[in-house]
Design a protein around this motif. Structure first.
Motif, mmCIF file in Angstrom:
data_model
loop_
_atom_site.group_PDB
_atom_site.id
_atom_site.type_symbol
_atom_site.label_atom_id
_atom_site.label_comp_id
_atom_site.label_asym_id
_atom_site.label_seq_id
_atom_site.Cartn_x
_atom_site.Cartn_y
_atom_site.Cartn_z
ATOM 1 N N ILE B 16 53.812 44.372 60.365
ATOM 2 C CA ILE B 16 53.398 43.428 59.195
ATOM 3 C C ILE B 16 54.491 42.455 59.559
ATOM 4 C CG2 ILE B 16 53.809 42.972 56.849
ATOM 5 C CD1 ILE B 16 52.290 45.579 56.365
ATOM 6 N N VAL B 17 55.915 42.796 59.912
ATOM 7 C CA VAL B 17 56.721 41.617 59.970
ATOM 8 C C VAL B 17 56.471 40.653 61.183
ATOM 9 C CG1 VAL B 17 59.297 41.002 60.493
ATOM 10 C CG2 VAL B 17 58.694 42.472 58.690
ATOM 11 N N ASP B 18 55.963 41.359 62.072
ATOM 12 C CA ASP B 18 55.578 40.819 63.417
ATOM 13 C C ASP B 18 54.591 39.816 63.215
ATOM 14 O OD1 ASP B 18 56.170 43.401 66.057
ATOM 15 O OD2 ASP B 18 57.450 41.911 65.002
ATOM 16 N N VAL B 19 53.550 40.034 62.445
ATOM 17 C CA VAL B 19 52.370 39.201 62.425
ATOM 18 C C VAL B 19 52.882 38.097 61.434
ATOM 19 C CG1 VAL B 19 50.270 39.142 60.763
ATOM 20 C CG2 VAL B 19 50.568 41.226 61.959
ATOM 21 N N ILE B 35 46.923 43.418 61.824
ATOM 22 C CA ILE B 35 47.632 44.654 62.085
ATOM 23 C C ILE B 35 46.654 45.551 62.855
ATOM 24 C CG2 ILE B 35 49.554 44.420 60.657
ATOM 25 C CD1 ILE B 35 47.967 46.074 58.597
ATOM 26 N N PRO B 36 47.227 46.664 63.718
ATOM 27 C CA PRO B 36 46.279 47.700 64.452
ATOM 28 C C PRO B 36 45.949 48.604 63.480
ATOM 29 C CG PRO B 36 48.563 47.767 65.123
ATOM 30 C CD PRO B 36 48.628 46.340 64.284
ATOM 31 N N ALA B 43 46.556 48.926 50.334
ATOM 32 C CA ALA B 43 47.713 49.478 51.008
ATOM 33 C C ALA B 43 48.394 48.507 51.894
ATOM 34 C CB ALA B 43 47.032 50.505 52.185
ATOM 35 N N VAL B 44 47.830 47.509 52.357
ATOM 36 C CA VAL B 44 48.651 46.247 52.862
ATOM 37 C C VAL B 44 49.507 45.737 51.846
ATOM 38 C CG1 VAL B 44 48.430 44.200 54.223
ATOM 39 C CG2 VAL B 44 46.914 46.158 54.716
ATOM 40 N N ARG B 45 48.789 45.470 50.684
ATOM 41 C CA ARG B 45 49.579 44.810 49.523
ATOM 42 C C ARG B 45 50.838 45.425 49.183
ATOM 43 N NH1 ARG B 45 45.906 45.490 45.822
ATOM 44 N NH2 ARG B 45 47.118 46.194 44.139
#
Lengths: 131, 131
Positions: B16-19, B35-36, B43-45
């Motif tokens: 996530i941080v990479d994105v 994200i892959p 869940a992302v939230r």
DNA sequence: AAGGATATGCTAAAATTTTAGCATACGCAG
DNA sequence: CTGCGTATGCTAAAATTTTAGCATATCCTT
């Protein structure tokens, strides 16, 4: 490297794999000495075991010790890692990377090395000129 | 960045941080799309919420959406990331990195860009020559 | 207006990762 | 020889990460 992608590694797994790429190969104790805020010996051993099960590392016996190394070659891994950093942080700009490198390493680059860098750029440029 | 070191990030956190570094800032849905093998929206939230609690990201409201961004500046993060890759995979060799860059990007570098790279090396060398 | 898509607030459970510890074996120093 | 340090084999529990889902709200299209 389809299922051996580094963004699949958990926190500790990644720390460990990084150590193995840096050192080439290492014993449990060496890995333990090199990771931040290390757990006990048996925890590191178990993690290496998990990494081996997942196929990220393999070991060979060296005396009574196990030496662990990554399964993906260093040359392959470095390409992937560099590509990822260039894309994530540098908008795919070679120039920006080189500039950052210069900035980070400026006090450590010898005159000889600058010469070699220039030659390298020149020769790549010529290679391209031939295309 | 003492407690915001990237080797502290778990698997999903890091993805996530990479994105966020790649895009600058992003909504939950955008992160999810990038994200892959993404889990569900909630869940992302939740992950972004955890990252915010840990201080790695922050959000601002944009209409009815949250836009998330990393707390560590891109310029700082890129230096750290590049340093880490150079050390882990390239034995701290600037030359090796540049060679790998050339190899990875060779078909994408324009003549103009080669010129600029040469100039950059030259100007860094001159800077060093003055020291 | 209704319905569907999309958003957050909040909670908790499932899944995975991380960790430690016991038993045993081996090497080395005293 | 003994004892200590260091190694693996094996197991399981603690800790953390990851995931989903309910309730509610907002926006947009039909």
């Amino acid at each position: 490297m389809s299922n051996k992608h580094f963004n699949q590694l958990s926190r500790r797994e990644r720390q460990i794999v990084d150590v193995l790429y840096r050192e080439g190969e290492a014993t449990v104790a060496e890995v333990r000495a090199a990771i931040p805020d290390p757990p006990g010996y048996s925890a590191v051993r178990a993690l290496l075991g998990v990494l081996e099960e997942k196929g990220h590392v393999k070991h060979r016996r060296h005396g009574r010790q196990y030496l662990y190394r990554p399964t993906v070659s260093r040359s392959q891994a470095r390409r992937a890692a560099l590509k990822h950093v260039v894309r994530t942080f540098f908008d795919d700009s070679v120039e920006d990377v080189v500039a950052a490198l210069m900035s980070i390493k400026s006090t450590q680059i010898s005159a000889e090395e600058y010469k070699r860098l220039s030659k390298l750029i020149e020769s790549e440029r010529n290679k391209r000129g031939q295309r």
